[in-house]
Structures are given as structure tokens and as C-alpha cells.
Motif scaffolding. Sequence first.
Motif, short mmCIF file in Angstrom:
data_model
loop_
_atom_site.label_atom_id
_atom_site.label_comp_id
_atom_site.label_asym_id
_atom_site.label_seq_id
_atom_site.Cartn_x
_atom_site.Cartn_y
_atom_site.Cartn_z
N VAL A 278 0.83 -1.20 0.00
CA VAL A 278 0.00 0.00 0.00
C VAL A 278 0.86 1.26 0.00
O VAL A 278 1.76 1.42 0.83
N ASP A 279 0.56 2.16 -0.94
CA ASP A 279 1.24 3.45 -1.02
C ASP A 279 0.40 4.59 -0.46
O ASP A 279 0.93 5.62 -0.05
N SER A 280 -0.91 4.43 -0.45
CA SER A 280 -1.80 5.45 0.12
C SER A 280 -3.10 4.81 0.57
O SER A 280 -3.49 3.75 0.05
N MET A 281 -3.74 5.45 1.53
CA MET A 281 -4.98 4.92 2.10
C MET A 281 -5.95 6.08 2.32
O MET A 281 -5.56 7.15 2.77
N HIS A 282 -7.23 5.85 2.00
CA HIS A 282 -8.22 6.92 2.05
C HIS A 282 -9.48 6.45 2.78
O HIS A 282 -9.90 5.30 2.64
N SER A 283 -10.09 7.35 3.52
CA SER A 283 -11.40 7.13 4.12
C SER A 283 -12.43 7.98 3.37
O SER A 283 -12.07 8.97 2.72
N PRO A 284 -13.72 7.65 3.48
CA PRO A 284 -14.74 8.47 2.81
C PRO A 284 -14.68 9.92 3.25
O PRO A 284 -14.68 10.83 2.44
N ASP A 285 -14.63 10.14 4.55
CA ASP A 285 -14.31 11.41 5.19
C ASP A 285 -15.22 12.57 4.78
O ASP A 285 -16.01 12.48 3.85
N VAL A 286 -15.08 13.65 5.51
CA VAL A 286 -15.73 14.92 5.20
C VAL A 286 -14.72 15.77 4.43
O VAL A 286 -13.58 15.92 4.88
N PRO A 287 -15.07 16.32 3.29
CA PRO A 287 -14.12 17.16 2.57
C PRO A 287 -13.62 18.31 3.44
O PRO A 287 -14.39 18.95 4.16
N ARG A 288 -12.32 18.58 3.38
CA ARG A 288 -11.75 19.66 4.19
C ARG A 288 -12.31 21.02 3.79
O ARG A 288 -12.27 21.98 4.57
N THR A 289 -12.83 21.11 2.59
CA THR A 289 -13.38 22.38 2.10
C THR A 289 -14.88 22.50 2.35
O THR A 289 -15.52 23.41 1.82
N TYR A 290 -15.44 21.59 3.13
CA TYR A 290 -16.89 21.59 3.32
C TYR A 290 -17.36 22.91 3.93
O TYR A 290 -16.79 23.40 4.92
N LYS A 291 -18.41 23.48 3.37
CA LYS A 291 -19.00 24.71 3.87
C LYS A 291 -20.40 24.40 4.40
O LYS A 291 -21.30 24.06 3.63
N PRO A 292 -20.59 24.50 5.69
CA PRO A 292 -21.89 24.14 6.27
C PRO A 292 -22.97 25.15 5.92
O PRO A 292 -22.69 26.32 5.60
N ASN A 293 -24.21 24.69 5.99
CA ASN A 293 -25.36 25.55 5.77
C ASN A 293 -25.69 26.32 7.04
O ASN A 293 -25.42 25.84 8.16
#
Length: 554
Positions: A278-293
Amino acid sequence: MPLETPARIVRELARHGYNAEREAVTLIAGAADPGTTLARAVERAGPDAFRVTAADVRAVLDGGPNATDAPVSDLTSTVESTTAEPSTAEPPAAEPTTTDGGATAERPADDSGSPTPHPSNSSGKPNDESPTEPETTAPETEGVWAGRNPDPSLRSFDVANDMTGQSTGTGEYGDFVKVFKDRYEKLSRQLRGRVNHRPAEAIQSMSGGSDAAMVGLVNDIRSTASGHWLVELEDTTGTFPCLVMKDREFASAVDELLLDECIAVEGTLADDAGIMFVDSMHSPDVPRTYKPNTADRHVQAALISDVHVGSQEFMTGAWQRFTSWLHTEEAEHVEYLLIAGDMVEGVGVYPNQDEELDIVDIYDQYEQFAEHLKEVPGDMEIVMIPGNHDAVRLAEPQPGFDEHLRDIMSVHDAHITSNPSTVTLEGVKVLMYHGVSLDEVIAELPAESASYDEPHKAMYQLLKKRHVAPQYGGHTRLAPEEKDYLVMEEVPDVFHTGHVHKLGWGKYHNVLAVNSGCWQAQTDFQKSVNIDPDAGYAPILDLDTLDMTVRKFS
């Protein structure tokens, strides 16, 4: 008559479980004997009413100068003393302190959003016996406040993911297959844009040394003799082993993996193509750029959980201070009350619980809870989900209460939905989940990633995994349904939980995570398992900014 009398009248009505129309308050304040007029109006409204109307007051006034020649209830003397002397019924108004995520608290907090030690208790946990700061009356402002007067037409309210009445699971093998397939499909869609996914079956037929990527549920995690990590992933076509070398910069992330969560990996196949490095691993996660309502107007919601009516340790005084405060001018913008489960203490939930019950019948517990709910202003929108102490099935997702319990708790036409549910208040998406899986997250993950002292950090892990209860077969009971109601398909703006009886909040990628504590002082059982609750707090959320104030009523 002093200018502050209307506010005192409203507070006195609140103590006795009544609201009042604005005109009714004005008429009482202008009467020759406000105390007697108030008491007469309450008697005329009757014990089953929630609101004293202007018509009730006029009927009293039309009967003469407050009809003082007839006997009245004990409320009269109470009101007269209230209107004659400054009130000290409101909770202390301490100077707010800015904490993590833009939240504010009435006492200092560290940057994690967890409470710091209360001055009367070296353990740092408040209780009903702890002395509090002197209570004071809010300073006078220009004009007279005549009570709450919200405009319901400005509100918008919606519930998503409510599975009440939708349960189809029978416990057969096929049901489990359906729910895991649905989980995989929903979460893999969130990951496939990040990697060039190949099914396990296709990877097995690739040649050694090839680049590969896979999205799958974590089927197994184990360490090798050399200290590396072997993570086996499963998709709908099969399984494939993936090796994470201990010297990779992301190797520590393996410590935060739970069985059955969905991840994506990229890497290179070994020469024999039997394993992926494995070279990289990802989770579904919340985007770091998420802008809440946010809401378009200044309106607030109170977030609470774990009321536990029926327990000997239910904090009646703290609850009444909270509900009285809701009737004050300071709380006039609080139009929503969200309760994240455990309305009552329940019966037979833990060993020897009967010895700690004040009310031993489960239906009587709900009847008493409904009485306490009457103390909340009648113009508020109330939303409730069940918890593990409530009279619903333990397996999650939990449907909302049955019709009998709904009838008992019909006060103020409360909205009852399943656990979990996403409630949208004026555009703000609030994911309400009672939080039983937090026990499992805290038990499985390193202390720096999840702990009872900082419950919001365990909530961050669930946001990262985009699932409120990812691990199957552990302490959290999960029910197989045709679809997985526990997946966070949409990113919430606010994530609200309870269950662990600890207060904590913070922001994760701009999502506000709040665990709202409880309304039950420490029980003998909690002492035996080293649980020291944060009780008598009410987080108050500004829906227009997502800033938060934590108010203390214990």
C-alpha cells in the motif's frame, strides 16, 4: 407597577408550567393586583392548558377588581412575592469564553471543548450538590419584554432517514448480505473518484508489479512478525490482502481502522501478485473544504440528551432551572429543542438497576417525562429520538416510539423520529444519533483518538468513516435491514450525540460535533464502572452562525 413586572410574571408562569400570550401578560401587569389576577387566570385556564390567554385574563378582570373576595390557590402568594422582589430564578450569566470551533461556554474550557474543573469539585465534574456562582437577575433594558412571541411561519423543518415503520429485517442470512452490500455501494461511491478502483476478482488476475487500487470493507487487521500491518479488504467479488509497511507515513492510521468500515487503498502488487504493497490509504471522510449551511435569521436550538426520568439521580432542580430559563427574554430565540435519546431511565438496562429507580414502571416513567416536557415553552419545536434506555428495540437503527408511547409524549406535538435521523432546521442539517457506538470506538482506538473525556473526538472518527456504527459484531447491536440507515450519505452541518454522559464539542472539517452530556447525577452503577457524568448542561446552537454557547443549570 415596576417596568420589570411583565418579565417576572412570565418567569412565574414558567415555574408552574404555563406559557402566556403577549396580551395576557400586558393585562396582568396592568391589573390593580397582578398576583391575584395571574392566579385567577391560571385557575380559569385549568391544569390541562399550556397557555394562559388574554381571554382568560379578561374574564377575571370583568368579574370585578380581581375578585379578591374568593379563595385562590397558593400561586397567589408566590406571585405577589415574585412581583415585589427581584427574581433570582435565572441561572448565572457568566462571561462566555471562546473555545474550539467557535463555541462559547459559561465557564472556561480548554481548546478541545471539554469542561475544565468546577471550583467545588476537584474531579472536574459538576453535580447537584456543588455550589454555583450567585444567581443574578439580568440587567434592565429599555422597554418591557412581554414574553416569547415567535413567528412559526419563518420556520422550516424536515426529517430524513427516518426508518420508523420501515423495518423489513427478519434476521436471515440474506438480510445481512443486503445491508452490507448497501453499505459498500453507498460508501464506495464516495471513494471511487479518488482511486482507479478494481474489484478484488480483477486484481487477483493482474500480473505482478502492476499498479492497483481497491475500495473495500475492512475484513481483517493483523500485524506481521516484522511489525507491519496486513489489512484484508472485501468487496462484492471477493477479498484481497493489503500490506501497510510500518515505516510508511500513514501507517499510524491503521490504528484508527475498525472492522467493517470502508476504505480505499492504492499500491503495487508483489511479484507473485498475491498481495498489494500500500502506497496510500483513504477514508470516505468529510471534505476539508466543506461549507456548512446556516439559517437566514437569528434562531437557536437547544441540544440535550439523556434526561433519564425515573432514576433516583434525575436532576429535577437543574431541569426546572433549564425550562424556566427557556421562558426568559435571554432565551427568546431558542425555538427548537433536540433530544438525542434516553428520555427515561428504563427498566432492566443494567444489573441491579431496580435499586436505583425512583419510578419502577416504564410507562409511569414516560408519563412523568411528559409532565416535565410541559415545562418547556409550548411554542417550541421539539424533536426526539430514542436511546438504549428507551422502550424500543436495542438493535440499531432504532425505530421511533410506538403509538402508545407517542400518545403519552404528545406534549407540544413533539416530532418523534428514529435513531439515527437527520433533522433539517431552516437549512441546517443536524444528524441526531444517540451514540451507543461511541463506547466501541473509544474501546478500540488509541486514547489520543477517542476517549470519554473528549467524546467529540470519537465523533470525529465516525465522521471520517461516514458511518455512525461501522463495526459489526461488537458491543453495538446492529439490525440487518434492506438498506444501511447508519451511513452518512450526506455531510451533516451538526452532529449531535449523547449516551456517554460527557460534555464535549468541536469542529471537524467545519462540521460541529456536540455530545451534550446528561441530566442524571452519578449513579452507584456509574461509580462502579468509573463514569463521572457532566450533568445539567444545555448547549445552545445559533443556527445562523453555528456558534454555540453551553449553559450550566446544575
